[in-house]
Scaffold this active site. Sequence first.
Site, PDB file in Angstrom:
ATOM      1  CG  HIS A 111      25.315  23.079  46.651  1.00 38.46           C
ATOM      2  ND1 HIS A 111      26.456  22.443  46.227  1.00 38.46           N
ATOM      3  CD2 HIS A 111      25.499  23.331  47.971  1.00 38.46           C
ATOM      4  CE1 HIS A 111      27.287  22.314  47.248  1.00 38.46           C
ATOM      5  NE2 HIS A 111      26.742  22.845  48.319  1.00 38.46           N
ATOM      6  CG  ASP A 187      20.860  18.906  44.828  1.00 40.44           C
ATOM      7  OD1 ASP A 187      20.775  18.173  45.826  1.00 40.44           O
ATOM      8  OD2 ASP A 187      21.664  19.854  44.735  1.00 40.44           O
ATOM      9  CD  GLN A 190      20.269  21.298  52.458  1.00 37.83           C
ATOM     10  OE1 GLN A 190      19.650  21.010  53.475  1.00 37.83           O
ATOM     11  NE2 GLN A 190      21.570  21.519  52.474  1.00 37.83           N
ATOM     12  CE  LYS A 213      24.262  18.531  52.192  1.00 42.96           C
ATOM     13  NZ  LYS A 213      25.047  19.597  52.819  1.00 42.96           N
ATOM     14  CB  CYS A 351      28.413  25.626  47.894  1.00 38.94           C
ATOM     15  SG  CYS A 351      29.756  25.080  48.920  1.00 38.94           S
TER      16      CYS A 351
HETATM   17  N1  PMP Z   1      23.065  20.255  46.828  1.00 33.39           N
HETATM   18  C1  PMP Z   1      22.582  20.940  47.864  1.00 33.39           C
HETATM   19  C2  PMP Z   1      21.250  21.619  47.718  1.00 33.39           C
HETATM   20  C3  PMP Z   1      23.290  21.014  49.057  1.00 33.39           C
HETATM   21  O1  PMP Z   1      22.807  21.703  50.087  1.00 33.39           O
HETATM   22  C4  PMP Z   1      24.537  20.357  49.157  1.00 33.39           C
HETATM   23  C5  PMP Z   1      25.351  20.415  50.425  1.00 33.39           C
HETATM   24  N2  PMP Z   1      25.465  21.677  50.991  1.00 33.39           N
HETATM   25  C6  PMP Z   1      25.000  19.639  48.049  1.00 33.39           C
HETATM   26  C7  PMP Z   1      24.242  19.608  46.907  1.00 33.39           C
HETATM   27  C8  PMP Z   1      26.284  18.904  48.077  1.00 33.39           C
HETATM   28  O2  PMP Z   1      26.255  17.880  49.035  1.00 33.39           O
HETATM   29  P1  PMP Z   1      27.551  17.051  49.383  1.00 33.39           P
HETATM   30  O3  PMP Z   1      28.562  18.037  49.860  1.00 33.39           O
HETATM   31  O4  PMP Z   1      27.130  16.114  50.457  1.00 33.39           O
HETATM   32  O5  PMP Z   1      27.968  16.384  48.128  1.00 33.39           O
END
Ligand code: PMP
Length: 394
Positions: A111, A187, A190, A213, A351
């Site tokens: 991401h 990270d 997910q 999430k 993203c």
């Molecule tokens: N890493 C991953 C794998 C994600 O899916 C996301 C959110 N889509 C993020 C980081 C960023 O999360 P946040 O917007 O809550 O900071």
Amino acid sequence: MTIEDCRADFPITRDLIYLDSAATALTPKPVVQAMVEYDLRYRANVGRGVHRLAAVATHRYRDARDAIKSFIGGESGTLAVTRNTTEAIGAVVNGLDWRRGDRVATTLLEHHSNLLPWLRLRERGVAVDIVRPDAGGSLDLADLEAAVRDDTRLVAVTHASNVLGTVLPVREIAGICRDRGARLLVDGAQSAPHIPVDVAAIGCDYFCFSGHKMLGPTGTGGLWMREPDLEPLFVGGGSIESATADGYILAPGEERYEAGTPPVAGTIGLARAAAYLREIGMETVRRHEERLAARLIDGLAALDGVTVAGPDAPGDRIGVVSFTVEGMHPHEVAQVLDEAAAVLVRSGHHCCQPLMEHLDLPDGTVRASAYVYTTTEEIDTLIATVEEIARRAI
Ligand code: PMP
């Protein structure tokens, strides 16, 4: 609580088919109630006052933080409450003392929140090695191993892809990092919501996740550290043991990373969300999503003009499925799904623009993501509606 019972706690599911949980999950009533209870019955600042409400609020806040820590198997480490995964990753990027010539290894599956902060470090003379998955999005562990060199200080990888739903073998990656003396950041945005996570068993140094999430409130997340070895980004109220006009001594534990008033209601809500997930059972959550994802992939793959993105045999996975419809932009598909069947999905690059380029999907994909409240019937409605869209019947 069975997974079927929980649906009644999510009022939005009465009117809509919510398949955008990878972006943010819905929040169940008990989580909202836990936050309302703090605001209406024992609201006070934490860690400072001696009056009775301050004592209750402090006690509940610290208990909540401990519960979140234990949810990811992190009792042995330190958990700083953050706003989200992005902030947690930023706390690592900016909390280590980088030297020119240091290397970071990451992957093209990341991401933006786990890629751009590392790319930015190049401005400070840090080299960034990016491991590419194959054309189907599958990462070869040998490629990653080759990218971790003796001067690699940190490896940053996602635990589960927010585009393809694939789960990475983070324990093996931790082994590679240990052998080379590199730290590992996982990270978990997910993974924490969808599969059982045990940070101690993984053997990572940092684990970053988002509360919103995993059924919790927005504006909450966490950075788990095996050792509290990062320089805090901020200092100030609540983060010190003592201060004089000449300087200060940082607090020894979690507090050093939480300067200023923390999100008290949010943290209490997130702990309630973790308890809620525990009541269902994370193994049950994992199996539920695996079953729904398999049904969705089979159903979509059988449709003319529909292509499911990702490896043919992804192995472990979460309930995230990306697909494209021939001749239609993903945004258009998402819009028709909403208008025609009240099915809410995400579309675009999620993203993950560099990954999309790599997979030769410049317009991105349509992404359906399931969670505890998702039913088989909802998945079938999605498949049936996509079939009609692909036939240009709607
Ligand atoms: N890493 C991953 C794998 C994600 O899916 C996301 C959110 N889509 C993020 C980081 C960023 O999360 P946040 O917007 O809550 O900071």
